[in-house]
Design a protein around this motif. Structure first.
Motif, PDB file in Angstrom:
ATOM      1  N   SER A   1       0.977  -1.270   0.157  1.00 25.23           N
ATOM      2  CA  SER A   1      -0.120  -0.002  -0.084  1.00 25.23           C
ATOM      3  C   SER A   1       0.830   1.222  -0.059  1.00 25.23           C
ATOM      4  N   THR A   2       2.085   1.152   0.216  1.00 24.18           N
ATOM      5  CA  THR A   2       2.921   2.365   0.223  1.00 24.18           C
ATOM      6  C   THR A   2       3.590   2.662  -1.414  1.00 24.18           C
ATOM      7  N   TYR A   3       3.236   1.724  -2.180  1.00 24.91           N
ATOM      8  CA  TYR A   3       3.702   2.117  -3.499  1.00 24.91           C
ATOM      9  C   TYR A   3       3.200   3.157  -4.146  1.00 24.91           C
ATOM     10  N   PRO A   4       1.840   3.396  -4.540  1.00 22.86           N
ATOM     11  CA  PRO A   4       1.199   4.480  -5.033  1.00 22.86           C
ATOM     12  C   PRO A   4       1.487   5.737  -4.078  1.00 22.86           C
ATOM     13  N   PRO A   5       1.464   5.899  -2.679  1.00 22.33           N
ATOM     14  CA  PRO A   5       1.728   7.243  -2.305  1.00 22.33           C
ATOM     15  C   PRO A   5       3.501   7.505  -2.619  1.00 22.33           C
ATOM     16  N   THR A   6       4.331   6.630  -2.692  1.00 20.76           N
ATOM     17  CA  THR A   6       5.353   6.980  -2.974  1.00 20.76           C
ATOM     18  C   THR A   6       5.543   7.543  -4.262  1.00 20.76           C
ATOM     19  N   LEU A   7       4.798   7.302  -5.329  1.00 22.76           N
ATOM     20  CA  LEU A   7       4.714   8.045  -6.599  1.00 22.76           C
ATOM     21  C   LEU A   7       4.411   9.306  -6.444  1.00 22.76           C
ATOM     22  N   PHE A   8       3.353   9.658  -5.532  1.00 20.73           N
ATOM     23  CA  PHE A   8       2.919  11.017  -5.358  1.00 20.73           C
ATOM     24  C   PHE A   8       3.862  11.930  -4.668  1.00 20.73           C
TER      25      PHE A   8
ATOM     26  N   ILE B   1      -2.825  14.707 -12.450  1.00 19.70           N
ATOM     27  CA  ILE B   1      -2.411  13.461 -12.092  1.00 19.70           C
ATOM     28  C   ILE B   1      -2.802  12.947 -10.913  1.00 19.70           C
ATOM     29  N   TYR B   2      -2.504  13.786  -9.887  1.00 15.74           N
ATOM     30  CA  TYR B   2      -3.127  13.356  -8.414  1.00 15.74           C
ATOM     31  C   TYR B   2      -4.145  14.217  -7.803  1.00 15.74           C
ATOM     32  N   GLN B   3      -4.868  15.088  -8.526  1.00 14.21           N
ATOM     33  CA  GLN B   3      -5.646  15.821  -7.841  1.00 14.21           C
ATOM     34  C   GLN B   3      -7.139  15.510  -8.601  1.00 14.21           C
ATOM     35  N   SER B   4      -7.215  14.814  -9.723  1.00 13.15           N
ATOM     36  CA  SER B   4      -8.667  14.318  -9.856  1.00 13.15           C
ATOM     37  C   SER B   4      -9.251  13.423  -8.892  1.00 13.15           C
ATOM     38  N   PRO B   5     -10.623  13.670  -8.787  1.00  9.55           N
ATOM     39  CA  PRO B   5     -11.314  12.915  -7.553  1.00  9.55           C
ATOM     40  C   PRO B   5     -11.178  11.383  -7.773  1.00  9.55           C
ATOM     41  N   PRO B   6     -11.370  10.617  -8.815  1.00  8.91           N
ATOM     42  CA  PRO B   6     -11.145   9.132  -8.813  1.00  8.91           C
ATOM     43  C   PRO B   6      -9.612   8.848  -8.534  1.00  8.91           C
ATOM     44  N   LEU B   7      -8.619   9.253  -9.244  1.00  9.00           N
ATOM     45  CA  LEU B   7      -7.279   9.082  -9.425  1.00  9.00           C
ATOM     46  C   LEU B   7      -6.663   9.372  -7.972  1.00  9.00           C
ATOM     47  N   GLU B   8      -7.025  10.652  -7.312  1.00  9.05           N
ATOM     48  CA  GLU B   8      -6.604  10.718  -5.904  1.00  9.05           C
ATOM     49  C   GLU B   8      -6.858   9.783  -4.999  1.00  9.05           C
TER      50      GLU B   8
ATOM     51  N   VAL C   1      -7.619   6.706  -5.527  1.00 10.12           N
ATOM     52  CA  VAL C   1      -6.713   5.460  -5.732  1.00 10.12           C
ATOM     53  C   VAL C   1      -5.388   5.625  -5.360  1.00 10.12           C
ATOM     54  N   ILE C   2      -4.699   6.644  -5.650  1.00  9.45           N
ATOM     55  CA  ILE C   2      -3.333   6.935  -5.401  1.00  9.45           C
ATOM     56  C   ILE C   2      -2.975   7.305  -3.875  1.00  9.45           C
ATOM     57  N   LEU C   3      -3.934   8.086  -3.191  1.00 11.92           N
ATOM     58  CA  LEU C   3      -3.566   8.372  -1.986  1.00 11.92           C
ATOM     59  C   LEU C   3      -4.264   7.800  -0.717  1.00 11.92           C
ATOM     60  N   THR C   4      -5.861   8.247  -1.030  1.00 15.67           N
ATOM     61  CA  THR C   4      -6.687   8.024   0.166  1.00 15.67           C
ATOM     62  C   THR C   4      -6.845   6.300   0.611  1.00 15.67           C
ATOM     63  N   VAL C   5      -7.014   5.780  -0.469  1.00 11.23           N
ATOM     64  CA  VAL C   5      -7.383   4.158  -0.071  1.00 11.23           C
ATOM     65  C   VAL C   5      -6.113   3.436   0.449  1.00 11.23           C
ATOM     66  N   PRO C   6      -4.747   3.816  -0.181  1.00 12.08           N
ATOM     67  CA  PRO C   6      -3.464   3.206   0.367  1.00 12.08           C
ATOM     68  C   PRO C   6      -3.319   3.635   1.526  1.00 12.08           C
TER      69      PRO C   6
END
Length: 341
Positions: A87-94, A125-132, A134-139
């Motif tokens: 779960s740390t992989y997507p936030p690391t990209l952000f 990339i990281y502030q659109s509602p669905p992608l945000e 997926v990348i940040l909130t859930v992980p």
């Protein structure tokens, strides 16, 4: 062969003891009759069986469960540990993108206004509602919940091991696993990250219906409103965050610098101690090297980030016009801490 002279000189007690021992000595035999052969998967015949005897094949169901459950060990600990790790992989990209937008680019341009253009390129990339989410909130939520669940499972396991059944018995003993530096940094980083999200994402969504007007100028305006608070906050926030992230990745790669792993330094139970190898010196030297490498990366990363955030963005000053009035309205309506901002 025993000569008649030896038997004549032996006492009757020795002969009786020897005969009893010879009757008790048996050839060792396995408890389980069939053991699957490694290469063929069949049971080798026993040495005392006739050549015509064919061994029974091992049970397919038993072999399946032994391989999948006995060796691999899929349990709650392993599943939660994997969730916490991956779960740390997507936030690391952000974090990499955010590090470039809020530190490297402002340092390269030396201007907040010019850096805003680059921030707008990466904002979808990281502030659109669905992608945000997926990348940040859930992980991030998975990472936090899995870590707390792991500690609770290990705590309850220790309680059952020592026979503590009631809550009073558990409270009288310390069953909560020892908290490492990495875990402490995570629990400190959680509220700091929550405050950052509250000011920059939640409150603009409540006041303006979105965060399209929130950028580097908004952050600079906040620094100008209360420089002491924001400088102190960002120093702690960046230092703890970079330390937790780099220390976590070092732990995933086997460099356990910020995790609590107690080393057994007793040479009595160590083969290397008997062979004469300086085991403790080698481990201590390797541990010191890991410590310097990891903490050096933390110091360099945090210094560069703070140089861009505090040195460029933090000194840009307040905004002007209707944009500054909107930012004042957002800062004043931040829940719980709006009066301090």
């Amino acid at each position: 062969m025993v000569s008649p002279r030896d038997t004549d000189t032996q006492r009757p007690e020795d002969i009786e003891t020897r005969s009893i021992i010879s009757m008790e000595e048996l050839d060792p035999s396995p408890v389980q009759d069939e053991f699957p052969d490694i290469e063929t998967g069949k049971c080798p015949p026993k040495s005392h069986d006739p050549p015509s005897a064919t061994p029974r094949a091992a049970s397919p169901s038993r072999g399946f469960f032994t391989l999948n459950l006995g060796l691999r060990g899929h349990n709650w600990d392993s599943w939660l540990s994997r969730l916490q790790k991956y779960s740390t992989y997507p936030p690391t990209l952000f974090v990499v993108l955010h590090f470039a937008n809020t530190s490297l680019i402002p340092l390269a341009t030396g201007s907040v206004a010019e850096s805003e253009n680059y921030l707008l390129l990466t904002r979808p990339i990281y502030q659109s509602p669905p992608l945000e989410h997926v990348i940040l909130t859930v992980p991030i939520l998975i990472h936090i919940v899995s870590g707390i669940a792991l500690r609770n499972i290990r705590s309850s396991r220790r309680a059952r091991l020592y026979g503590a059944e009631t809550r009073s018995q558990r409270s009288s003993l310390t069953f909560w696993p020892r908290m490492s530096l990495q875990a402490r940094l995570g629990y400190i980083f959680g509220p700091l990250l929550g405050a950052h999200i509250l000011v920059n994402r939640v409150t603009p969504l409540i006041v303006d219906g979105g965060s399209s007007g929130v950028g580097l100028g908004y952050i600079a305006h906040g620094f100008a409103r209360n420089p002491v608070l924001w400088n102190l906050y960002y120093v702690v926030f960046v230092a703890v965050g970079v330390w937790h992230i780099i220390g976590g990745w070092a732990a995933w790669m086997g460099w356990r610098v910020t995790t609590a792993r107690q080393e057994h330094r007793n040479k009595k139970g160590s083969l290397e101690g008997y062979l004469g190898y300086p085991e403790s010196e080698q481990k201590a030297k390797k541990q010191r090297k890991m410590w310097w490498v990891v903490n050096g990366m933390v110091a360099v990363g945090a210094s560069i980030w703070l140089a861009g955030a505090l040195g460029i963005i933090g000194r840009a000053g307040q905004g002007t016009g209707w944009e500054a009035n909107g930012w004042n309205e957002i800062y004043s309506q931040v829940p719980a801490i709006g009066s301090w901002l």
